[in-house]
Scaffold this active site. Structure first.
Site, PDB file in Angstrom:
ATOM      1  CE  LYS A  68      -2.274  -1.417   3.678  1.00 54.24           C
ATOM      2  NZ  LYS A  68      -1.768  -2.817   3.789  1.00 54.24           N
ATOM      3  CB  THR A  69       3.637   2.381   2.197  1.00 54.66           C
ATOM      4  OG1 THR A  69       2.806   2.342   3.355  1.00 54.66           O
ATOM      5  CG2 THR A  69       4.549   3.599   2.277  1.00 54.66           C
ATOM      6  CG  ASP A 113       0.128   3.644   6.803  1.00 49.74           C
ATOM      7  OD1 ASP A 113      -0.769   2.927   6.311  1.00 49.74           O
ATOM      8  OD2 ASP A 113       1.193   3.188   7.251  1.00 49.74           O
ATOM      9  CB  THR A 162      -5.055  -3.303   7.970  1.00 51.63           C
ATOM     10  OG1 THR A 162      -5.329  -2.613   9.201  1.00 51.63           O
ATOM     11  CG2 THR A 162      -3.592  -3.081   7.589  1.00 51.63           C
ATOM     12  NE  ARG A 221       5.677  -3.662   5.926  1.00 54.22           N
ATOM     13  CZ  ARG A 221       4.591  -3.014   6.315  1.00 54.22           C
ATOM     14  NH1 ARG A 221       3.950  -3.382   7.402  1.00 54.22           N
ATOM     15  NH2 ARG A 221       4.145  -1.984   5.620  1.00 54.22           N
TER      16      ARG A 221
END
Length: 346
Positions: A68-69, A113, A162, A221
């Site tokens: 997402k980031t 975020d 999320t 990640r």
């Protein structure tokens, strides 16, 4: 490339964020996986450039670590504009948003975020900014109060969450695009690991990259974290390169099993099975027993266990599936004839 600005407090592990940023793609064509999402974003970017309009507001949702980031930082690079970054927990009141909104440049990006953790009063304050590129500031109180309207530069808000279900309907409706990110395949993760090992000047074999990928829970990640650990292990005990035996030894030392389950995953399954008889059990009870926040269980541990069918969710709580018993070397219980949960094990 985008000029990144971070104003105000930030959350999370700074060291992990530095590692992620160093390995993060810079352009959409460099993104591995999530191809359908990347293709739709590319269309949106090209349309924005041809129409000379700001990119529509975008909401990314999905479990942690899926990109997402990454997408949020890639898009300003594609547009040749700047980005400001903050998080929902850092915005406790409307005044916390003012430095971000008033420092926006024409066509720039504001990334929030954990946007689901913004208080409702902040949500409502940002509505006119998203729709009409203005904010209303109230000065004074009571009868003497007056409202000043401040015009903003046209910008793009990108939110990451999320838990999109925790956003209010009006907030979700103001995003022109809503993209859900899925877990990655082993092949995609192996490609990411090979590319990032090159960025880290660390030789890695094809079989080692696949071994790391298999144990990375479908999450880039996690794959990057596994790569960093294995790289450190090899540098300390070997010549710095990563072969399959070195990868296996490093992950075994980190208590990551062949299916990618770590000690927190196994602790979760052990408590669910040994203490609660396999369930059904509520997440709050599990969180209290494990001594972790229920959000951590719901957002970081459970998505992979659910996807890989170690557990399932029933109306009465979490239930261990046969694969969970197998992972712990236990035999699944034989269902009783009148056991309502029996169908789960047939």
């Amino acid at each position: 490339m985008a000029r990144e600005k971070v104003i105000g407090p930030s959350s999370g592990d700074d060291e992990r964020k530095q590692h992620d940023a160093a390995l993060r793609p810079k352009l959409l064509k460099e993104v591995i996986g999530q191809r359908k999402v990347a293709e739709r974003l590319e269309i949106a970017v090209r349309a924005s450039q041809k129409l000379n309009e700001p990119l529509g507001h975008i909401l990314f949702d999905g479990p942690p670590g899926l990109g997402k980031t990454t997408f949020a930082t890639v898009l300003p690079n594609e547009l040749g504009t700047s980005i400001q970054m903050t998080s929902g927990p850092a915005l406790s009141k409307p005044a916390d948003l003012l430095p971000f909104l008033t420092n926006l440049e024409e066509g720039s990006v504001l990334f929030i975020d954990e946007i689901h953790r913004m208080p409702r009063v902040v949500e409502e304050f940002i509505y006119p900014a998203m729709e009409d590129f203005r904010i209303d500031i109230v000065l004074g109180e009571g009868m003497s109060a007056r409202t000043i309207t401040y015009s903003l530069k046209r910008f793009t808000l990108i939110g990451a969450t999320t838990r999109s279900g925790m956003l209010s309907g009006p907030m979700r409706d103001r995003f022109k695009m809503h993209e859900h990110l899925e877990f990655y395949s082993v092949e995609e993760l192996a490609t990411i690991i090979r590319i990032n090992s090159g960025k880290l000047n660390t030789p890695i074999t094809e079989s080692a990259a696949r071994e790391l990928a298999r144990r990375s829970r479908g999450t880039p990640r996690v794959a990057n974290s596994r790569l960093h650990w294995t790289r450190s292990y090899s540098a300390a005990k070997h010549d710095g390169s990563i072969s399959e035996p070195i990868a296996k030894a490093a992950l075994d030392m980190a208590e990551v099993d062949s299916d990618g389950l770590d000690k927190n995953d196994r602790r979760y399954l052990e408590i669910l099975i040994d203490l609660y008889g396999g369930g059904p059990t509520g997440v709050e009870a599990l969180a209290a027993t494990i001594n972790l926040a229920s959000d951590t269980l719901s957002d970081e541990i459970e998505p992979y266990l659910l996807r890989e069918q170690y557990i399932t969710r029933s109306p009465r709580g979490r239930v261990a599936m046969p694969r969970a018993y197998t992972a712990l070397g236990k035999l699944p219980p034989r269902p009783k004839p009148d056991d309502k949960q029996g169908s789960l094990f047939e």
